[in-house]
Scaffold this motif. Structure first.
Motif, PDB file in Angstrom:
ATOM      1  N   MET A  33       6.401  21.265  87.719  1.00  0.00           N
ATOM      2  CA  MET A  33       5.974  21.012  86.351  1.00  0.00           C
ATOM      3  C   MET A  33       6.110  22.252  85.467  1.00  0.00           C
ATOM      4  SD  MET A  33       4.914  17.889  85.588  1.00  0.00           S
ATOM      5  CE  MET A  33       6.496  17.430  86.265  1.00  0.00           C
ATOM      6  N   ALA A  34       7.038  23.131  85.816  1.00  0.00           N
ATOM      7  CA  ALA A  34       7.274  24.319  84.985  1.00  0.00           C
ATOM      8  C   ALA A  34       8.762  24.539  84.775  1.00  0.00           C
ATOM      9  CB  ALA A  34       6.642  25.548  85.638  1.00  0.00           C
ATOM     10  N   GLY A  35       9.542  23.459  84.897  1.00  0.00           N
ATOM     11  CA  GLY A  35      10.981  23.573  84.774  1.00  0.00           C
ATOM     12  C   GLY A  35      11.631  23.768  86.119  1.00  0.00           C
ATOM     13  N   ILE A  36      12.895  23.371  86.216  1.00  0.00           N
ATOM     14  CA  ILE A  36      13.645  23.490  87.463  1.00  0.00           C
ATOM     15  C   ILE A  36      15.004  24.110  87.178  1.00  0.00           C
ATOM     16  CG2 ILE A  36      12.487  21.616  88.680  1.00  0.00           C
ATOM     17  CD1 ILE A  36      14.653  19.728  87.778  1.00  0.00           C
ATOM     18  N   PRO A  37      15.672  24.638  88.211  1.00  0.00           N
ATOM     19  CA  PRO A  37      17.016  25.187  87.998  1.00  0.00           C
ATOM     20  C   PRO A  37      17.969  24.117  87.486  1.00  0.00           C
ATOM     21  CG  PRO A  37      16.140  25.816  90.143  1.00  0.00           C
ATOM     22  CD  PRO A  37      15.216  24.781  89.598  1.00  0.00           C
ATOM     23  N   THR A  38      19.074  24.559  86.948  1.00  0.00           N
ATOM     24  CA  THR A  38      20.056  23.627  86.399  1.00  0.00           C
ATOM     25  C   THR A  38      21.317  23.606  87.254  1.00  0.00           C
ATOM     26  OG1 THR A  38      20.927  25.367  84.955  1.00  0.00           O
ATOM     27  CG2 THR A  38      19.227  23.924  84.040  1.00  0.00           C
ATOM     28  N   THR A  39      22.070  22.533  87.118  1.00  0.00           N
ATOM     29  CA  THR A  39      23.352  22.420  87.803  1.00  0.00           C
ATOM     30  C   THR A  39      24.398  23.230  87.041  1.00  0.00           C
ATOM     31  OG1 THR A  39      24.008  20.479  86.522  1.00  0.00           O
ATOM     32  CG2 THR A  39      22.709  20.096  88.517  1.00  0.00           C
ATOM     33  N   ALA A  40      25.599  23.278  87.582  1.00  0.00           N
ATOM     34  CA  ALA A  40      26.689  24.008  86.924  1.00  0.00           C
ATOM     35  C   ALA A  40      26.986  23.417  85.557  1.00  0.00           C
ATOM     36  CB  ALA A  40      27.940  23.972  87.802  1.00  0.00           C
ATOM     37  N   ALA A  41      26.674  22.148  85.384  1.00  0.00           N
ATOM     38  CA  ALA A  41      26.913  21.495  84.091  1.00  0.00           C
ATOM     39  C   ALA A  41      25.760  21.692  83.119  1.00  0.00           C
ATOM     40  CB  ALA A  41      27.157  19.999  84.308  1.00  0.00           C
ATOM     41  N   GLY A  42      24.685  22.371  83.551  1.00  0.00           N
ATOM     42  CA  GLY A  42      23.559  22.633  82.668  1.00  0.00           C
ATOM     43  C   GLY A  42      22.483  21.580  82.693  1.00  0.00           C
ATOM     44  N   ALA A  43      22.636  20.559  83.537  1.00  0.00           N
ATOM     45  CA  ALA A  43      21.629  19.503  83.629  1.00  0.00           C
ATOM     46  C   ALA A  43      20.549  19.911  84.624  1.00  0.00           C
ATOM     47  CB  ALA A  43      22.286  18.195  84.067  1.00  0.00           C
ATOM     48  N   PRO A  44      19.333  19.359  84.490  1.00  0.00           N
ATOM     49  CA  PRO A  44      18.280  19.668  85.461  1.00  0.00           C
ATOM     50  C   PRO A  44      18.709  19.272  86.870  1.00  0.00           C
ATOM     51  CG  PRO A  44      17.371  18.545  83.546  1.00  0.00           C
ATOM     52  CD  PRO A  44      18.866  18.456  83.420  1.00  0.00           C
ATOM     53  N   SER A  45      18.479  20.152  87.826  1.00  0.00           N
ATOM     54  CA  SER A  45      18.807  19.870  89.226  1.00  0.00           C
ATOM     55  C   SER A  45      17.672  19.063  89.830  1.00  0.00           C
ATOM     56  CB  SER A  45      19.024  21.185  89.988  1.00  0.00           C
ATOM     57  OG  SER A  45      19.276  20.931  91.347  1.00  0.00           O
ATOM     58  N   LEU A  46      17.785  17.750  89.728  1.00  0.00           N
ATOM     59  CA  LEU A  46      16.672  16.878  90.106  1.00  0.00           C
ATOM     60  C   LEU A  46      16.318  16.972  91.581  1.00  0.00           C
ATOM     61  CD1 LEU A  46      17.502  13.702  87.969  1.00  0.00           C
ATOM     62  CD2 LEU A  46      15.904  15.562  87.482  1.00  0.00           C
ATOM     63  N   VAL A  47      17.233  17.489  92.386  1.00  0.00           N
ATOM     64  CA  VAL A  47      16.913  17.658  93.804  1.00  0.00           C
ATOM     65  C   VAL A  47      15.782  18.657  93.994  1.00  0.00           C
ATOM     66  CG1 VAL A  47      18.561  19.526  94.214  1.00  0.00           C
ATOM     67  CG2 VAL A  47      17.946  17.979  96.088  1.00  0.00           C
ATOM     68  N   ASN A  48      15.558  19.524  92.983  1.00  0.00           N
ATOM     69  CA  ASN A  48      14.478  20.507  93.037  1.00  0.00           C
ATOM     70  C   ASN A  48      13.190  20.029  92.380  1.00  0.00           C
ATOM     71  OD1 ASN A  48      17.189  22.516  92.544  1.00  0.00           O
ATOM     72  ND2 ASN A  48      15.826  22.994  94.243  1.00  0.00           N
ATOM     73  N   ALA A  49      13.191  18.796  91.882  1.00  0.00           N
ATOM     74  CA  ALA A  49      12.026  18.322  91.142  1.00  0.00           C
ATOM     75  C   ALA A  49      10.833  18.033  92.053  1.00  0.00           C
ATOM     76  CB  ALA A  49      12.387  17.072  90.339  1.00  0.00           C
ATOM     77  N   VAL A  50      11.094  17.538  93.258  1.00  0.00           N
ATOM     78  CA  VAL A  50      10.029  17.112  94.157  1.00  0.00           C
ATOM     79  C   VAL A  50       9.966  18.048  95.360  1.00  0.00           C
ATOM     80  CG1 VAL A  50       9.193  15.260  95.656  1.00  0.00           C
ATOM     81  CG2 VAL A  50      10.176  14.718  93.420  1.00  0.00           C
ATOM     82  N   VAL A  51       8.743  18.391  95.754  1.00  0.00           N
ATOM     83  CA  VAL A  51       8.503  19.239  96.914  1.00  0.00           C
ATOM     84  C   VAL A  51       7.912  18.377  98.026  1.00  0.00           C
ATOM     85  CG1 VAL A  51       7.336  21.303  97.748  1.00  0.00           C
ATOM     86  CG2 VAL A  51       8.085  21.176  95.380  1.00  0.00           C
ATOM     87  N   GLU A  52       8.416  18.562  99.237  1.00  0.00           N
ATOM     88  CA  GLU A  52       7.971  17.760 100.371  1.00  0.00           C
ATOM     89  C   GLU A  52       6.533  18.111 100.774  1.00  0.00           C
ATOM     90  OE1 GLU A  52       9.656  15.234 101.842  1.00  0.00           O
ATOM     91  OE2 GLU A  52      11.029  15.542 100.161  1.00  0.00           O
ATOM     92  N   PRO A  53       5.822  17.180 101.429  1.00  0.00           N
ATOM     93  CA  PRO A  53       4.466  17.472 101.906  1.00  0.00           C
ATOM     94  C   PRO A  53       4.456  18.627 102.897  1.00  0.00           C
ATOM     95  CG  PRO A  53       4.915  15.118 101.987  1.00  0.00           C
ATOM     96  CD  PRO A  53       6.221  15.783 101.706  1.00  0.00           C
TER      97      PRO A  53
END
Length: 793
Positions: A546-566
């Motif tokens: 909830m503080a921003g995530i890295p971006t892909t090479a195209a500048g889009a949010p890297s959604l794979v980093n959005a969720v953290v596993e238990p």
């Protein structure tokens, strides 16, 4: 010999004299006690656990009978040692570590686990559960608020996932406040000390309807001038300004029914919390892009390069305002064969900060503020058997709902382009006034059912299994927008600016459920020697960045980093709880080994801009250690205590870790930190102390005079997840002294001297974003003295 070495020798001499000289003499004169005789709790710092009643298993039990490694600090001991917050409690409880650069970013760990070091992230809760009068408190900022009307604080070590449940993979702090009384009580207290320290406390309690309705009201106010001077703004900073209020109504219409209604409100509005120049780390960047050259290019010199000069030079306002409120209703109904308990609660937390995030007089990052509002509702129902049976049991259900909303802002200044984009000849106007607005909101809903029983196999053997199932759902959204800065169509300049901070918009959700629990076996070797072994499984639900995530090479949010596993924790523990020399000495020892899978860590982004950290999983972490707690009953006026902890924690497997500062600038985007030490873990930590009391008459006043010493130490540790050589904080030790007189007439006066050796130590550090090599920190409290006058009726 250096000043630090001299202080170390003096401190060691104090401890050696205290425990090698006085303790054996006291032991030789220990009185006898018949087997099974109840031993009253000593009313002094470091009191023996004999006779201490705890609720570590959600029922009242003798501390020595509970197969859990725990440490109990009474409210009286907190008052005597002038420990006013959980942050200060670490000087008495060495297994507890609290890092708090400001309330929002407070991190609590027990045995080295429980917190993700770095900036707080709304999408993740900590692994040390804080409970106040049975109510889970999800925001660790509570650690910075003043204690008020405390009965005792229990620090429970290791996973407490069965009965405490909600995110207690590392342990729990179980805080109990005093109940309203049916007899009249009143107390008032005032303190004054160094840095214009002022504290006022007051309590009144009594019956409204005799034996049916009683009330208790308490208040505390604390003020202190800042202990850091800012020559740029010509004012003192890092001050204290807080007030707290607590009220309780106790309703007992019948002997079987008890209703407690609790309300509390607290606020802090200090000019706090900035950090000071600590050191400069050498990176792999060209010399022209590192702090010495960058600072020289702007003709900038820090106010001081010695953090212990306590000089800051931030040129924008700072503040750390927060408001906490809560209501709860605790209902106990005795059914005869069992007691039904209902705990209903609502809490809110408002956070309103201001920060000069470059920590210098330069105009790099003018502001980086994340005001937040959190509210939570919870409901717990428990049914527990009464008395001692062949099988004692507790079952229950739990519901928790939370919303956290943050509306942040980051603004860059005229020096930002030069500082964050060095060597690119970028015009300063590109980032001057460039502003990022970030809005996030996350909802968390949790449901749980749990049960634990103790099978009294024989008079000596007990088996305690427990299990809990928790289902948790999180739903979050994050939006950041940008505005300001140089108006340009130059794509090169636009991309440079976007490299510092770019718009983001994403949503994420996670849903998971898991079992946690324990199996404990305890055996009474004798009436005063108890052995136990425990296998525990802890579980902390997944999180959302909830503080921003890295971006892909195209500048889009890297959604794979959005969720953290238990996070999944397994702990093995064995211990002995003993009362020796006719119950004169209480000696408890424990050894443990903990394995953590998918450890939730705060990873620092390698870029120059606003994204300073995001959450990620570490494959495996292990922590092993041993603990020893000793305390004595008073003998001829003397009493002593000693707590020692050895903890060894490391990243077993962290292949994709953040790179330490000294490797920044290489082509490596990630570093293998496997085998490195776990941050925040001191291999050795301990606390020692003693007290002497004797009856004394002063003129027409009779009472009790006392004097005491409390010492603590902590070995070196890494204060950053990367284990950078520049984030290694040195060991330190602190010695506190106190002396006073307690009158039979109900008043008490005492003097407290803290850090009498004036030990220079660091509380926490931050590697400043932008990777110039600048490391800032907060110096620990220096030597202070305070005088307290207290009266009770």
């Amino acid at each position: 010999m250096s000043s630090a070495e001299r202080k170390g020798l003096i401190g060691s001499a104090v401890l050696a004299a205290l425990f090698c000289g006085a303790a054996p003499a006291a032991l030789a004169q220990a009185p006898s006690a018949s087997v099974g005789e109840a031993v009253p709790t000593a009313e002094v710092a470091g009191a023996s656990l004999s006779g201490v009643v705890v609720t570590a298993r959600r029922r009242e039990e003798q501390a020595q009978d509970v197969p859990i490694a725990l440490q109990v600090t009474s409210g009286e001991r907190l008052e005597q040692t002038q420990v006013n917050t959980i942050t200060q409690l670490t000087q008495l409880v060495p297994t507890l570590q609290v890092l708090s650069p400001n309330p929002r970013n407070t991190a609590l760990t027990i045995r080295g686990l429980g917190a993700s070091y770095g900036l707080a992230n709304d999408g993740l809760e900590q692994g040390v559960g804080v409970y106040i009068d049975q109510v889970y408190v999800s925001r660790p900022a509570i650690a910075t608020l003043d204690f008020i009307d405390i009965q005792q604080v229990e620090v429970l070590r290791g996973p407490q996932g069965t009965l405490f449940g909600k995110n207690t993979t590392a342990g729990a702090l179980n805080v109990t406040t005093l109940n309203a009384s049916n007899t009249f009580e009143a107390a008032i207290e005032g303190s004054y000390g160094s840095y214009n320290f002022r504290q006022v406390k007051g309590t009144i309690s009594g019956s409204i309807i005799k034996d049916v309705l009683a009330a208790r009201i308490s208040a505390v106010g604390t003020w202190r001038d800042g202990d850091i001077y800012n020559p740029v703004q010509k004012l003192d900073q890092n001050a204290r300004d807080s007030q707290g209020y607590r009220a309780q109504i106790l309703y007992t219409p019948t002997p079987k029914l008890t209703v407690r209604l609790n309300g509390e409100y607290a606020q802090q509005q200090p000019e706090c919390c900035t950090q000071l120049f600590y050191r400069v780390g050498t990176t792999q960047k060209p010399a022209s892009q590192q702090f010495p050259a960058l600072a020289a290019g702007l003709n900038y010199r820090p106010a001081s390069t010695d953090i212990h000069d306590r000089l800051a030079d931030v040129n924008d306002r700072i503040q750390a305002d927060q408001w906490v409120s809560g209501l709860s209703a605790i209902v106990d109904y005795d059914l005869g064969w069992a007691t039904l308990t209902s705990v209903t609660a609502h809490r809110e937390w408002d956070w309103e900060p201001r920060n000069d995030r470059d920590y210098t007089a330069l105009d790099v990052t003018r502001r980086s503020n994340n005001p937040s509002h959190q509210k939570q509702d919870s409901q717990e129902l428990r049914l527990a058997s009464n008395g001692t049976n062949r099988v004692d049991w507790t079952v229950g259900v739990y519901y928790f709902d939370q919303n956290v909303t943050t509306n942040g802002i980051t603004e860059y200044g005229a020096d930002a382009a030069y500082w964050l984009l060095p060597g690119t000849n970028t015009p300063s106007a590109l980032l001057a006034g460039y502003t990022v607005f970030n809005d996030s909101s996350i909802d968390t809903t949790s449901y749980a059912a749990f049960g634990q029983l103790t099978w009294n196999v024989s008079d000596r053997l007990r088996v305690t299994p427990g299990i809990r199932y928790t289902h948790e759902e999180k739903d979050g959204s994050y939006v950041s927008t940008v505005t300001g800065g140089l108006a340009t169509t130059d794509t090169v300049l636009i991309n440079r600016r976007l490299g510092v901070a770019r718009p983001q918009n994403y949503q994420a959700e996670t849903s998971d459920g898991s079992f946690s629990g324990q199996v404990a076996v305890s055996y009474d070797l004798t009436d005063t020697v108890h052995a136990y072994g425990t296998y525990s499984r802890g579980y902390k639900s997944g999180g959302i960045n909830m503080a921003g995530i890295p971006t892909t090479a195209a500048g889009a949010p890297s959604l794979v980093n959005a969720v953290v596993e238990p996070e999944k924790v397994t702990t093995y523990e064995a211990g002995l709880k003993t009362e020796l020399f006719d119950r004169f000495v209480t000696a408890n020892a424990a050894v443990f080994a903990t394995n953590v899978r998918d450890f939730q860590a705060n990873v620092v982004d390698a870029g120059p801009g606003a994204l300073r950290g995001y959450l990620a999983n570490v494959e495996k972490v292990t922590v092993r250690g041993a603990e020893l707690d000793l305390s004595t009953r008073p003998i001829n006026g003397f009493s002593f205590y000693s707590n020692l902890a050895y903890t060894d924690g490391e990243y077993d497997s962290f292949l994709n870790g953040p790179c330490p500062l000294e490797r920044v600038g290489t082509s490596t985007a990630a570093c293998d930190l496997s085998g490195k030490e776990l941050p925040g873990v001191s291999k050795w930590a301990g606390s020692f102390g003693g007290e002497y009391r004797r009856e004394l008459s002063i003129g027409r006043f009779s009472g009790e005079a006392y004097a005491g010493v409390d010492a603590s130490f902590r070995s070196a540790y890494f204060a950053d997840a990367t284990d950078s050589i520049y984030s290694r904080l040195p060991s330190y030790q602190i010695v506190n002294l106190r002396a006073g007189f307690k009158s039979d007439a109900g008043w008490e006066a005492f003097v407290s001297a803290k850090n009498v050796l004036d030990e220079e130590y660091i509380q926490n550090i931050t590697v400043v974003s932008g990777n110039s090599g600048l490391v800032v920190g907060t110096p620990g409290d220096d030597s202070t003295v305070s005088f307290t006058l207290r009266a009770r009726y």
